[in-house]
Design an enzyme around this catalytic site. Structure first.
Site, PDB file in Angstrom:
ATOM      1  N   CYS A  83       0.819  -1.214   0.000  1.00  9.27           N
ATOM      2  CA  CYS A  83       0.000   0.000   0.000  1.00  9.27           C
ATOM      3  C   CYS A  83       0.854   1.266   0.000  1.00  9.27           C
ATOM      4  CB  CYS A  83      -0.883   0.030   1.232  1.00  9.27           C
ATOM      5  SG  CYS A  83      -2.151  -1.249   1.250  1.00  9.27           S
ATOM      6  N   GLU A 138       0.348   3.918   1.714  1.00  9.17           N
ATOM      7  CA  GLU A 138       0.583   4.392   3.086  1.00  9.17           C
ATOM      8  C   GLU A 138       1.843   3.746   3.663  1.00  9.17           C
ATOM      9  OE1 GLU A 138      -2.299   3.156   1.857  1.00  9.17           O
ATOM     10  OE2 GLU A 138      -4.032   3.876   3.004  1.00  9.17           O
ATOM     11  N   CYS A 146      -6.721   0.423   4.278  1.00 13.02           N
ATOM     12  CA  CYS A 146      -7.108  -0.971   4.473  1.00 13.02           C
ATOM     13  C   CYS A 146      -6.815  -1.383   5.914  1.00 13.02           C
ATOM     14  CB  CYS A 146      -6.359  -1.867   3.484  1.00 13.02           C
ATOM     15  SG  CYS A 146      -4.641  -2.186   3.914  1.00 13.02           S
ATOM     16  N   CYS A 164      -3.112  -1.430   6.887  1.00 14.45           N
ATOM     17  CA  CYS A 164      -2.546  -0.088   7.084  1.00 14.45           C
ATOM     18  C   CYS A 164      -3.027   0.520   8.396  1.00 14.45           C
ATOM     19  CB  CYS A 164      -2.869   0.812   5.908  1.00 14.45           C
ATOM     20  SG  CYS A 164      -1.842   0.421   4.473  1.00 14.45           S
TER      21      CYS A 164
HETATM   22 ZN   LIG Z   1      -3.261  -0.623   3.090  1.00 12.47          ZN
END
Ligand SMILES: [Zn+2]
Length: 133
Positions: free
Chosen positions: A61, A63, A94, A97
């Site tokens: 991700c 992030e 998500c 994260c």
């Molecule tokens: Zn994520």
């Protein structure tokens, strides 16, 4: 969609703009479709794009990449973080994260979409019963 949250500060608005900027600049079909930007308590801003992969479950991700950029500079004290998709929409982090952000910065604020537009919420409000190890 959570309906509650705080209004974005001017700094938060600039963070959303930075996430927009990075994904607009770096979006690449099948490779980069989400951008993220974070601001640390010392005022540094790190922005990154997500890393898609041919084996889908190893994608990383945006992030997480941004947090890693901060870590490389010795600054992982996240004050606020936001992700924006390739359509320019703010997207919620998500579950992984949420864990990662709260591990590094339990006081982090996250900008999430709501029925009233992007709002700011404490990361732990997004993660009831966080993993305790
Ligand atoms: Zn994520």
């Amino acid at each position: 969609l959570p309906v509650t949250g705080s209004m974005l500060s001017n700094q938060d608005e600039r963070l959303v703009e930075e996430a927009h900027r990075i994904i607009a600049l770096r979006k690449k079909p099948d490779w980069h479709s989400v951008g993220a930007a974070l601001r640390t308590t010392s005022g540094l801003v790190f922005s990154a794009v997500h890393l898609e992969a041919k084996v889908g479950r190893i994608a990383v991700c945006a992030e997480a990449v941004a947090i890693g950029m901060g870590a490389a500079q010795g600054d992982t004290n996240i004050e606020a973080i936001v992700a924006v998709n390739k359509h320019g929409e703010v997207v919620a982090p998500c579950g992984m994260c949420r864990e990662l952000i709260s591990d590094y910065s339990p006081d982090a604020r996250v900008i999430v979409p709501t029925q009233n537009g992007p709002m700011v919420v404490p990361v732990l409000d997004l993660l009831p019963n966080k993993y305790a190890g």
